[in-house]
Structure formats: structure tokens, C-alpha cells
Design an enzyme around this catalytic site. Structure first.
Site, short mmCIF file in Angstrom:
data_model
loop_
_atom_site.label_atom_id
_atom_site.label_comp_id
_atom_site.label_asym_id
_atom_site.label_seq_id
_atom_site.Cartn_x
_atom_site.Cartn_y
_atom_site.Cartn_z
N LYS A 267 0.86 -1.19 0.00
CA LYS A 267 0.00 0.00 0.00
C LYS A 267 0.89 1.23 0.00
CE LYS A 267 -3.21 2.56 3.04
NZ LYS A 267 -4.09 2.53 4.21
N ASP A 272 -2.87 10.22 3.78
CA ASP A 272 -4.24 9.74 3.97
C ASP A 272 -5.01 10.72 4.83
OD1 ASP A 272 -6.56 8.33 4.25
OD2 ASP A 272 -5.72 6.74 5.52
N LYS A 279 -10.36 12.50 8.57
CA LYS A 279 -9.88 12.11 9.90
C LYS A 279 -9.89 13.31 10.85
CE LYS A 279 -6.56 8.60 8.29
NZ LYS A 279 -7.13 7.41 8.94
N ASP A 290 1.51 6.29 5.53
CA ASP A 290 0.58 5.35 4.91
C ASP A 290 1.13 4.75 3.60
OD1 ASP A 290 -1.77 4.09 5.47
OD2 ASP A 290 -3.04 5.52 4.40
N GLU A 351 -9.41 3.43 2.39
CA GLU A 351 -8.93 3.51 1.01
C GLU A 351 -7.86 2.46 0.68
OE1 GLU A 351 -7.71 5.22 3.44
OE2 GLU A 351 -5.59 4.81 3.12
N ARG A 353 -7.48 -0.77 1.32
CA ARG A 353 -7.89 -2.06 0.77
C ARG A 353 -8.31 -1.92 -0.68
NH1 ARG A 353 -12.00 -2.84 5.49
NH2 ARG A 353 -10.31 -1.66 6.43
N1 BES Z 1 -4.07 4.39 6.97
C1 BES Z 1 -5.15 4.11 7.82
C2 BES Z 1 -4.80 3.12 8.92
C3 BES Z 1 -3.83 3.60 9.95
C4 BES Z 1 -4.29 4.20 11.09
C5 BES Z 1 -2.48 3.40 9.79
C6 BES Z 1 -3.39 4.62 12.05
C7 BES Z 1 -1.59 3.82 10.74
C8 BES Z 1 -2.05 4.42 11.88
C9 BES Z 1 -6.29 3.51 7.03
O1 BES Z 1 -6.42 3.93 5.73
C10 BES Z 1 -7.51 3.93 7.74
O2 BES Z 1 -7.80 5.07 7.74
N2 BES Z 1 -8.20 2.98 8.32
C11 BES Z 1 -9.36 3.25 9.05
C12 BES Z 1 -10.37 2.23 8.62
C13 BES Z 1 -11.75 2.55 9.10
C14 BES Z 1 -12.33 3.65 8.31
C15 BES Z 1 -12.55 1.29 8.98
C16 BES Z 1 -9.07 3.10 10.52
O3 BES Z 1 -8.37 2.19 10.90
O4 BES Z 1 -9.55 3.94 11.29
ZN ZN Z 2 -4.73 4.65 4.85
MG MG Z 3 -7.63 5.69 5.59
#
Ligand code: BES
Ligand code: ZN
Ligand code: MG
Length: 499
Positions: A267, A272, A279, A290, A351, A353
Site C-alpha cells: 500500500k 491519507d 480524519k 501510509d 482507502e 484495501r
Molecule cells: N491508513 C489508515 C490506517 C492507519 C491508522 C495506519 C493509524 C496507521 C495508523 C487507514 O487507511 C484507515 O484510515 N483505516 C481506518 C479504517 C476505518 C475507516 C474502517 C481506521 O483504521 O480507522
Molecule cells: Zn490509509
Molecule cells: Mg484511511
């Protein structure tokens, strides 16, 4: 200038350096003949400090003596705690703390006596590998964007490791390999730490191109037009909100004729924001990390080439930026993935996945014997395991078992989670083939995994979620604050011993 690491096999009393380091176990505070000889030449500082209980060899105890004779400026005694409690993780931690401590006290080169670490548990080859890695990894610094007081930055220029004469040839090979591993990690840290206004998808793709040129790898870059034309609807949806256009890099290393390759997919979200499901502020900072999965893969391919592994490996990075604009994708959108499956978007912050799914589908054309994807996919990985070990899921126990063995060797911890069929119920969609996310926050790691499983056909596949290990808030053992480079050592150990 990179740190120079060498092995030598001189007698202790002949060592000439700024600092000589000798280690002791807490329950074995005796001097052997050689150390005794050295001690005689330096006014018995070792014997005296042991006798006076000035040095007890407790864990992480570091005691330096100003010697200033014709050979040595300092002698440093290093505590290893009790022999029975010692392990490789402690070795890494102790050597890392030592390296940084010496650096902070203005010592720019030191010699360390490998024989003084000798014990029943491990052979000297493993010590040599791990000590070399600990030194190079723990001394990592990211100063690319500093312009002031550069002369005040302290660095260690050279480390010599004293080994048994009889093992010399093998030792050079071990050190060279450890350097290749560690530089792959440190280069990954560099790229991940590079800020998102600079490290755009195009910038990371250029890094892949440059790496390929240096190492005789084949590199193909797909640009926005090609990605669109190929029908990668998931990848394009994520990328559309940003003026920094997406790229996919494909690096190919051929070390074994026409054998089917192992595919690594990373990825590579260069920043992000979460997209329209933006966020909160505190979650936005560090989201440059990311892209770590893809950054690691570039450097893993370089290392495989330097190590001349007898394997074919394809490394694919899905590079895009998840931003907000009038062309951003939305919750409720239905996307047509490269595989043909239609995907209902429920949250634009999931995003990762989407881009990984299209990259995995694309990789099927290489008829891989295994696919491993590495992705900062979920914050749920932090909830599940804290910051110590990354979740792994997959469709093939043999492959996961191999990753477990590599994890033990590399000391990068992973933990397997289940991918029961039932998880598919969580991503059933009313209007498309699947949703990319469930409603609640339950089973976050597994839901990410089960979504990706829909894109791998029946190829043996494993997914490593590095969302919790990618970034270090504080210095710990051989990791320093910032990007960790996690997964590089793990995957290199996996590939090196692949059978
Ligand atoms: N890049 C993030 C995951 C992440 C979070 C990596 C913190 C490193 C530190 C990913 O794209 C994301 O935003 N995931 C969300 C998924 C949710 C919307 C189901 C998450 O984990 O909050
Ligand atoms: Zn992400
Ligand atoms: Mg994300």
C-alpha cells in the site's frame, strides 16, 4: 556518509580505537586471560570496578573509563544481566542503547568484543548478525530537512567487531548481509519519513525507477492514464481527489529463470486525509506513513538483488494520495474493480484495501506462487495488538507458517488472526457484489483481510497489517522515533530461506 562496519581478530590489548567495549553477564563477572592482560595494562580498572561494585553488569548498565593511553581513549563495560535471562531481543536493545550513548558522548568510532557476549544459547554467527543490525539501525537519523547547526550533529563513523580468527571468512559474509538488511530498513525509513508535499506518488515511483537502475531490476510504471485504461476503478477512485496523480510501480527481480514469482504488494498512500470521511486532526499527523508498505517493497527488491537470491520476485506498489476535492470519491459510490467485482464504498477512509485489491488482481497475470501484501490498513491493528506485533491473515497456513518462522528469525513480531468465512457476511452489499467495510468497528483487521481475500483467486496469500508497527512515537531498542521500516527484515528473512 554511511557507517563503516568491519570485523577484526586482534588481541584485546592491541586494539587501537577511541573506545573499546567489553560485555559481561551479571552472574559471570570474571575476567578471562585476555581481558586480564588488557586490564593489567590499564591500571586494573576492570577488576577494581567489579570489586568495588562500581560495575555490576546489570541490564543496560554502561560504564565508561577514561584511559587515554597509546591505544585507547575510553574503555566501556556493558552489562548484559543474567545469562539465563538473556535473549536476542535483549541483545538488540542493549547494543542499540550502547551505540546511541557512545554517539551522544562524542565518540565517533568504537570497537566491540563479540567474544564477550558468548554464551550457551546462541552461536556467534547470530550474535554477529544481530549486533551489526542493532548498531546500524539504532544509529539511524533523518536530517535531510535540517539546514541549521549541521556541524553539531553527532555521528559514529566506524565500528569494529572483534571476532575469532578462525571464523573470519564466514564473518565477513554475515556482516555484509546484515549491512544489506539494515540499509534496506534505513532507506525505507528515509522514504517513509519524507514529507508528503515532497514524497508524492510520482516521487516514490521515481525512487523505484532509480532503485531498479542501480540494481538491474526491471521496472514498469503505470501512470494515471494507464491505470484508468486498465479499468482499475478502485485505485482510480481513491486517487481522483488529489492533483498528485497515482502511479503503480512493478519491480521485477529474476534470480531463477522462468520459475513462478513470489509477488509482494504494498500500500502506497502518500498521505491519507481520510477523504470525505476526513480524519480528526490528531489522526491526520503522521499519515505520510501510509505509504510504508510500498516503500518497504522497493528496498526489499534492492536487497534481494544484492543478496542474489535464487528466486523470482515481483514487487508492486499502489501509489496514490487520499485527498478531498470536488472529484473525491464518496461513501455510497459503487466502483468497478480491476477484477470485475463491484464494490460499494461505505467510508472513504478505508482507502487502503481498495488500492491494494486492484494491485493484487493485477499481480495475478504473473501467475504467482504466493502473494504477500503489506499495508498500513487499519488502526484496529493497534487496538488488537498494541504496537509490538503486526496482525497477519491469509488463505494458506503453510505460507503463514513460513512467515511465522521468518518472524522469529527477524525479531519482527507477527500474530495470526483468523479469516473465517463468516466474516464475508459483514461485507455483503445490498446493491453491489461486496462492500469494502462493515458498519460497526468490530473485527477491523479481519474485515480488511476478508475483503482482500476476494481478489486473490486461490493463490496462496498472506496480508500483513503494519498499521500498528509502522511508526514509533518514541525510541525503543533499535527503532528510533518516526518510521520504523517494519516488515523489511521480516520479508527478507522469509525470502532468504524460501523453500
Ligand atoms: N491508513 C489508515 C490506517 C492507519 C491508522 C495506519 C493509524 C496507521 C495508523 C487507514 O487507511 C484507515 O484510515 N483505516 C481506518 C479504517 C476505518 C475507516 C474502517 C481506521 O483504521 O480507522
Ligand atoms: Zn490509509
Ligand atoms: Mg484511511
Amino acid at each position: 556518509m554511511p557507517l563503516e562496519t568491519e570485523t577484526i581478530s586482534s588481541k584485546l590489548e592491541e586494539i587501537k580505537d577511541k573506545c573499546l567495549v567489553i560485555a559481561f553477564f551479571e552472574d559471570k563477572l570474571k575476567l578471562n586471560n585476555e581481558i586480564n592482560k588488557l586490564d593489567n595494562s590499564i591500571n586494573n580498572v576492570i577488576n577494581n570496578s567489579i570489586k568495588n561494585k562500581d560495575f555490576k553488569a546489570e541490564k543496560n548498565e554502561i560504564k565508561s573509563f577514561y584511559i587515554n593511553n597509546k591505544n585507547l581513549k575510553y574503555l566501556t563495560l556493558l552489562g548484559l544481566e543474567k545469562e539465563k535471562d538473556f535473549n536476542l531481543n535483549k541483545l538488540m536493545e542493549i547494543v542499540s542503547n550502547l551505540s546511541r550513548k557512545l554517539r551522544s558522548s562524542d565518540i565517533n568510532s568504537f570497537t566491540i568484543d563479540l567474544n564477550s557476549f558468548k554464551n550457551k544459547k546462541f552461536n556467534n554467527e547470530i550474535y554477529l548478525e544481530k549486533i551489526t543490525q542493532a548498531i546500524i539501525l539504532s544509529l539511524y537519523q533523518f536530517n535531510k530537512f535540517k539546514t541549521k547547526d549541521l556541524d553539531k550533529i553527532k555521528t559514529i563513523k566506524k565500528v569494529s567487531i572483534i571476532i575469532d580468527n578462525k571464523n573470519l571468512k564466514n564473518s565477513e559474509k554475515i556482516v555484509n548481509e546484515a549491512i544489506i538488511y539494515s540499509e534496506a530498513v534505513n532507506k525505507t525509513r528515509d522514504l517513509v519519513n519524507t514529507p508528503p508535499n515532497i514524497a508524492t506518488p510520482e516521487y516514490v515511483a521515481n525512487d523505484a525507477i532509480e532503485t531498479a537502475k542501480r540494481n538491474n531490476l526491471k521496472c514498469t510504471i503505470l501512470d494515471e492514464k494507464q491505470i484508468e485504461k486498465l479499468g482499475m476503478g478502485c485505485m482510480m477512485a481513491v486517487a481522483r481527489g488529489s492533483s498528485n496523480k497515482p502511479r503503480i510501480f512493478i519491480l521485477e527481480y529474476k534470480g531463477n529463470g522462468n520459475e513462478k514469482p513470489i509477488v509482494l504488494v504494498g500500500k502506497g498512500i502518500t498521505f491519507d486525509t481520510g477523504g470525505l470521511n476526513i480524519k480528526p486532526s490528531s489522526y491526520l499527523t503522521t499519515m505520510k506513513d501510509d505509504k510504508a508498505g510500498a516503500c518497504g517493497i522497493i528496498n526489499i527488491l534492492e536487497a534481494c538483488s544484492k543478496l542474489k537470491l535464487k528466486l523470482n520476485i515481483v514487487g508492486i506498489g499502489a501509489l496514490a494520495e487520499n485527498m478531498i476535492s470536488s472529484s473525491s470519491y464518496r461513501p455510497d459510490d459503487v466502483l468497478k474493480s480491476y477484477s470485475g467485482l463491484t464494490v460499494e464504498v461505505t467510508n472513504t477512509d478505508a482507502e487502503g484495501r481498495l488500492v491494494v485489491a486492484d494491485a493484487i488482481s493485477y499481480s495475478l497475470k504473473y501467475k504467482p506462487k504466493a502473494i504477500i501484501d503489506v499495508a498500513t490498513l487499519t488502526g484496529a491493528s493497534i487496538v488488537a495488538l498494541g504496537y509490538f506485533a503486526s496482525p497477519v491473515v491469509g488463505n494458506n497456513q503453510k505460507l503463514i507458517d513460513k512467515i511465522k518462522i521468518a518472524s522469529e528469525k527477524s525479531l519482527e513480531k507477527i500474530w495470526q488472526f483468523p479469516l473465517w468465512e463468516e466474516y464475508n457476511d459483514l461485507i455483503k452489499s445490498d446493491i453491489a457484489d461486496i462492500k469494502h467495510l462493515n458498519e460497526g468497528i468490530d473485527a477491523g483487521v479481519m474485515v480488511g483481510g476478508i475483503f482482500l481475500k476476494n481478489f486473490v483467486d486461490d493463490i496462496p496469500w498472506a496480508h500483513i497489517d503494519i498499521g500498528n508497527t509502522v511508526w514509533a512515537k518514541q525510541e525503543k531498542s533499535y527503532t528510533v522515533k518516526g518510521a520504523t521500516g517494519f516488515s523489511v527484515l521480516l520479508l527478507l528473512n522469509l525470502l532468504k530461506d524460501w523453500k
